[in-house]
Design an enzyme around this catalytic site. Structure first.
Site, PDB file in Angstrom:
ATOM      1  N   ASP A  55       0.853  -1.166   0.000  1.00 12.55           N
ATOM      2  CA  ASP A  55       0.000   0.000   0.000  1.00 12.55           C
ATOM      3  C   ASP A  55       0.902   1.234   0.000  1.00 12.55           C
ATOM      4  O   ASP A  55       2.125   1.121   0.051  1.00 12.55           O
ATOM      5  CB  ASP A  55      -0.968   0.000   1.188  1.00 12.55           C
ATOM      6  CG  ASP A  55      -0.256   0.137   2.537  1.00 12.55           C
ATOM      7  OD1 ASP A  55       0.991   0.075   2.546  1.00 12.55           O
ATOM      8  OD2 ASP A  55      -0.933   0.309   3.555  1.00 12.55           O
ATOM      9  N   ASP A 107      -1.491  -2.779   6.325  1.00 10.29           N
ATOM     10  CA  ASP A 107      -1.801  -2.746   7.758  1.00 10.29           C
ATOM     11  C   ASP A 107      -3.264  -2.468   8.053  1.00 10.29           C
ATOM     12  O   ASP A 107      -3.641  -2.272   9.206  1.00 10.29           O
ATOM     13  CB  ASP A 107      -0.942  -1.690   8.450  1.00 10.29           C
ATOM     14  CG  ASP A 107      -1.185  -0.281   7.911  1.00 10.29           C
ATOM     15  OD1 ASP A 107      -1.963  -0.145   6.942  1.00 10.29           O
ATOM     16  OD2 ASP A 107      -0.605   0.681   8.451  1.00 10.29           O
ATOM     17  N   ASN A 111      25.462 -42.624  -3.868  1.00  7.11           N
ATOM     18  CA  ASN A 111      25.446 -43.821  -3.029  1.00  7.11           C
ATOM     19  C   ASN A 111      24.617 -44.944  -3.659  1.00  7.11           C
ATOM     20  O   ASN A 111      24.890 -46.127  -3.443  1.00  7.11           O
ATOM     21  CB  ASN A 111      24.887 -43.492  -1.643  1.00  7.11           C
ATOM     22  CG  ASN A 111      25.889 -42.745  -0.787  1.00  7.11           C
ATOM     23  OD1 ASN A 111      27.089 -42.767  -1.067  1.00  7.11           O
ATOM     24  ND2 ASN A 111      25.410 -42.074   0.246  1.00  7.11           N
ATOM     25  N   ASP A 141      25.487 -36.508   9.473  1.00  5.22           N
ATOM     26  CA  ASP A 141      24.439 -35.553   9.835  1.00  5.22           C
ATOM     27  C   ASP A 141      24.982 -34.494  10.783  1.00  5.22           C
ATOM     28  O   ASP A 141      24.666 -33.304  10.647  1.00  5.22           O
ATOM     29  CB  ASP A 141      23.260 -36.274  10.494  1.00  5.22           C
ATOM     30  CG  ASP A 141      22.403 -37.025   9.483  1.00  5.22           C
ATOM     31  OD1 ASP A 141      22.551 -36.755   8.274  1.00  5.22           O
ATOM     32  OD2 ASP A 141      21.592 -37.876   9.904  1.00  5.22           O
TER      33      ASP A 141
END
Length: 881
Positions: free
Chosen positions: A351, A613, A681, A710
């Site tokens: 706005d 807003d 893999n 990990d």
């Protein structure tokens, strides 16, 4: 880039459309008929309702409030989080692992689920509490007449037929029709985006065909009184108000955002890949080794290894880190995924009021009638605003704040207050030996009272022939979006102390004062930064075109053309889609039109942010990929938003966008690395399972390898990001991830097979086939082979992220952050130590020969160089880098 298709916007049922139209028609009808008819229709009186009537109507019509999105309880919230395909996959793996006795795997995976889901819940809950702690801006109580008595009640208890008492600072509690008003100005910025207060009166409208918002005697829920006082009768409450549709829209399920779609697509890519891989491995191992239980254990371990179980944690920690960083910049993140969406936006719809402008009225010009700056005009305007005794409106306060004049020698003699018929007000001041009547008001009304005009010290007769010339400056200011008032005066002898409206005649036109909500100084810089960052700004406002054009040009937003809401409403779907692309400024929009523009932009494949807003912004905030509101916004806007700014500034937003890009860049590092590693893999595990007479790695070794790997990735959220990676909007591109996986993944398989050959031929693991060897000797060779691949697999996987994390030459042109370097070195050191550690026997590992490490160093250097070269070719071919 391929367009992303979204579900068609859900059509509003005819019954809802009809009801909304009926509510609007009722409001219009009761605003164009005399007051007695209004009372009769609403079955009320000027003295208000009785308590009994009010209670019955409250039961009939319900509370006067817009329904809010239903808050989730703890169990419902957790249930939704556990419905993620990745979490479900991990739960299944944990359950099966437990059933078949792999308790270590089960516990590890379960802890990952608890950590990732629990952490995201805690962070989301904390952010929502912070937003709620901002406090309610909408006033919760109002004054009404009940049985002729003024009583204060909760706003939720207001019912149709109530007589409400309104004064400066009050929130309009419902859609109302004014009964009486004095100097009454209302701020409708929450609805229309227009910062200037709107004059309201109890007079009937001249025409009954205009928009409901333009009715002069109607006020609407969510607007506020800036000055004056009034009494009004309530017509519609709650969901029946003009913006009751907002509550229904907020209750609808939110459209899936770009982040949600990206995570879902990657998750299913990995799940499909894992399911195929695990099934094939299970069959190969079972058929070639003849031990189906061992095959199941191995396949399950492979499933854990191929599952990107760290994804929820990496994503959550990245987003949490971003939320904390943004909190320091006065940005509260309500929904963590919105941070990435913020980084991905390529269009920001905003706005005008308070974002591009300062959201306050400022005196910009004080000029004579030919446009020259005039201190005398300013002095007379100041005296008028200073000495009026009524409530000073925003314009009066702007004049007084503009200059501080010494008025000790002046005194107020009389006053002619403002009214809507005259559209002007006058004060009479003892000034320089005369009683001077100073009149201020609408230019047309001031002009009608004048017989002369003044330039410098010269006074000339005012004749109609020169009217157009005199009004040239006024028209110029109007075209530039200014609110213009005329200033005129007349001198009277000191013995005249009583004045009437008739004395507002034969005035001398002195000049004009012009007001505007000025652009923010930071807005121009912010627009440039956003443009440089690849974010296009589109202005969607309820304000008029002249004001918007002026502001846009001042801050550097292209204004070749604009579209009004009325013009958009006449377009076909195809024309609307075209207009949304071609125009960057849209004015006089309704809330539904703002939402429609946002949805159309998303439908065309854009990631859209919306900043607003007001009540009129709520449904557009919800429709966007990321909705941005401010702490001073109305509650429904803050509720619909994903991000709440404590400072309404595009500069703050630009910083948030860049933070979002940094976060996404780090998430993509894990995604690319995990995808390419798993793809590589696949070839290694499939080949080894078929070719070797034993398992290439034991289930416990796979789990340990996976756990250490990990852990090495936990440094990613703290990693640095190269500037070129965040120079433009970044978003999910699953096709590009697949391509990267196919290009980079097989490289790791090359070195896996090189390690297989090294262990099989150089370190004589091939002797396993010698029937003369004992079981213990065969077990030793099997463990040696597995130890060799365990270490090589862990080191190469851990190192590769440093190659993938940057487009530059790793370690030389771009170095990872200290936390990431530390986790990498720590995991590589642990991986090298484990075969010699006290845990080696438990893990099935054995010490490796010294010469092995020379081979591994060579493999790592060659692997890094080759991966970097292939990466550069890939980036040049597919990303133009």
């Amino acid at each position: 880039m391929a367009k992303q298709m979204f579900p068609a916007k859900k059509e509003i049922p005819d019954a809802l459309n009809t009801k909304r139209q009926a509510d609007e028609a009722r409001l219009r009808e009761l605003c164009i008929c005399p007051i007695p008819e209004v009372f009769q229709n609403l079955k009320t009186t000027a003295n208000g309702l009785s308590d009994k009537d009010a209670e019955e109507r409250l039961s009939k019509y319900g509370p006067n409030e817009l329904s809010k999105a239903e808050s989730k309880g703890f169990f419902r919230d957790m249930a939704e989080r556990l419905q993620s395909p990745l979490v479900i996959q991990l739960l299944v793996i944990a359950a099966i692992s437990g059933i078949i006795g792999q308790f270590t795997s089960s516990i590890i995976v379960s802890l990952m689920i608890v950590l990732s889901v629990g952490l995201s819940y805690i962070l989301d809950a904390r952010s929502n509490r912070e937003v709620e702690a901002l406090g309610k801006r909408v006033q919760s109580r109002t004054w009404v007449l009940r049985e002729s008595k003024e009583v204060e009640i909760k706003m939720a208890e207001v019912v149709p037929g109530d007589i409400v008492l309104l004064q400066a600072g009050a929130i309009i509690p419902a859609d109302v029709r004014l009964i009486s008003a004095k100097d009454f100005f209302v701020s409708e910025s929450a609805l229309t985006g227009e910062s200037m207060p709107v004059e309201k009166s109890a007079n009937l409208p001249v025409s009954s065909n205009g928009a409901v918002l333009e009715l002069p005697n109607a006020c609407f829920l969510g607007t506020s009184v800036t000055s004056g006082s009034a009494r009004a009768v309530v017509i519609n409450t709650g969901a029946q108000t003009l913006f009751g549709e907002v509550s229904r829209k907020l209750g609808e399920k939110r459209i899936e955002t770009d982040f949600d779609k990206g995570i879902r697509a990657f998750t299913w890519l990995m799940i499909r890949f894992m399911l195929v891989m695990v099934s094939v491995v299970f069959l190969i191992v079972g058929l070639t080794k003849g031990n189906w239980l061992e095959a199941l254990l191995f396949a399950l371990s492979v499933a854990v290894g191929l599952t990107p179980e760290m994804l929820p944690m990496i994503v959550t920690v990245n987003l949490a880190k971003g939320a904390l960083a943004m909190a320091k910049k006065k940005v509260i993140v309500k929904k963590l995924p919105s941070i990435q969406n913020l980084g991905a936006i390529n269009i920001l719809c905003t706005d005008k009021t308070g974002t591009l402008t300062q959201d306050r009225v400022v005196l910009e010009h004080h000029v004579d009638i030919i446009g020259n700056k005039s201190e005398e005009v300013l002095n007379y305007a100041y005296l008028n605003s200073y000495f009026q005794t009524g409530l000073k409106n925003l314009l009066d306060r702007a004049v007084i704040e503009h200059v501080d004049l010494d008025v000790d020698e002046c005194k107020l003699v009389d006053e002619l207050p403002f009214d809507f018929q005259r559209r002007r007000m006058s004060v009479v001041v003892d000034y320089e030996g005369d009683n001077v009547l100073i009149c201020k008001g609408a230019v047309e009304e001031i002009y009608s009272c004048c017989t002369h005009y003044q330039i410098d010290e010269e006074i000339y007769p005012l004749i109609d022939m020169i009217r157009a010339d005199l009004f040239e400056e006024v028209e110029k200011l109007n075209r530039e979006g200014f609110r213009v008032l005329g200033i005129a005066y007349r001198e009277f002898p000191k013995y005249k102390n009583v004045f009437t409206v008739e004395d507002e005649s034969q005035l001398i036109l002195l000049g004009y004062i012009a007001f505007m909500d000025p652009p923010k100084e930071s807005a121009t810089e912010a627009v440039k930064l956003l443009d440089r960052a690849g974010v296009k700004v589109k202005v969607l406002t309820g304000d008029n075109g002249l004001v918007t054009e002026k502001v846009c040009r001042d801050v550097g937003i292209a204004f070749d053309s604009s579209m009004t809401g009325a013009a958009l409403a006449q377009l076909s779907d195809a024309e609307f889609a075209d207009a949304v692309v071609k125009n960057d400024v849209f004015v006089k929009l309704t809330p539904s039109q703002k939402e429609k523009i946002v949805l159309e932009l998303r439908k065309q494949g854009n990631v859209v942010g919306y900043m607003g807003d007001g009540i009129n912004d709520a449904i557009a905030l919800k429709a966007a990929d990321v909705g941005i509101s401010v702490d001073s916004g109305v509650d429904v806007a803050k509720e619909a938003a994903d991000i709440v700014l404590l400072e309404k500034s595009l500069l703050v937003l630009e910083e948030g966008i860049m933070e979002g890009r940094r976060i996404f860049a780090n998430i993509i590092k894990y995604i690319r690395m995990g995808a390419s590693s798993n793809f590589g893999n696949m070839f290694s595990v499939l080949g080894a399972s078929y070719l070797l007479p034993f398992l290439p790695m034991r289930p416990l070794q796979i789990l340990t390898n996976n756990l250490l790997y990990d852990f090495s990735q936990t440094g990613i959220p703290m990693d640095r990001v190269d500037p070129e990676q965040i120079a433009k909007p970044v978003r999910w591109d699953i096709r590009n991830i697949k391509r990267f996986m196919i290009w980079i993944g097989p490289i790791s398989s090359i070195f896996d097979y090189a390690t297989f050959a090294l262990m099989w031929f150089f370190f004589k693991a091939s002797a396993y086939l010698d029937p003369a060897l004992s079981l213990a000797q065969k077990d030793g060779l099997e463990r040696l082979f597995q130890s060799g691949w365990f270490v090589e697999s862990l080191l190469t996987q851990t190192l590769i992220v440093h190659i993938i994390r940057t487009r530059r030459i790793p370690f030389f042109q771009s170095r990872a952050s200290a936390p990431m370097m530390m986790t990498t070195l720590a995991v590589m050191a642990i991986g090298a130590w484990l075969p010699y550690s006290p845990f080696a026997g438990f893990l099935g590992l054995v010490p490796l020969p010294a010469v092995y490490w020379l081979w591994i160093v060579g493999f790592l250097v060659t692997y890094s160089i080759l991966t970097h070269k292939v990466k550069r070719i890939f980036l040049k071919r597919f990303e133009g880098a």
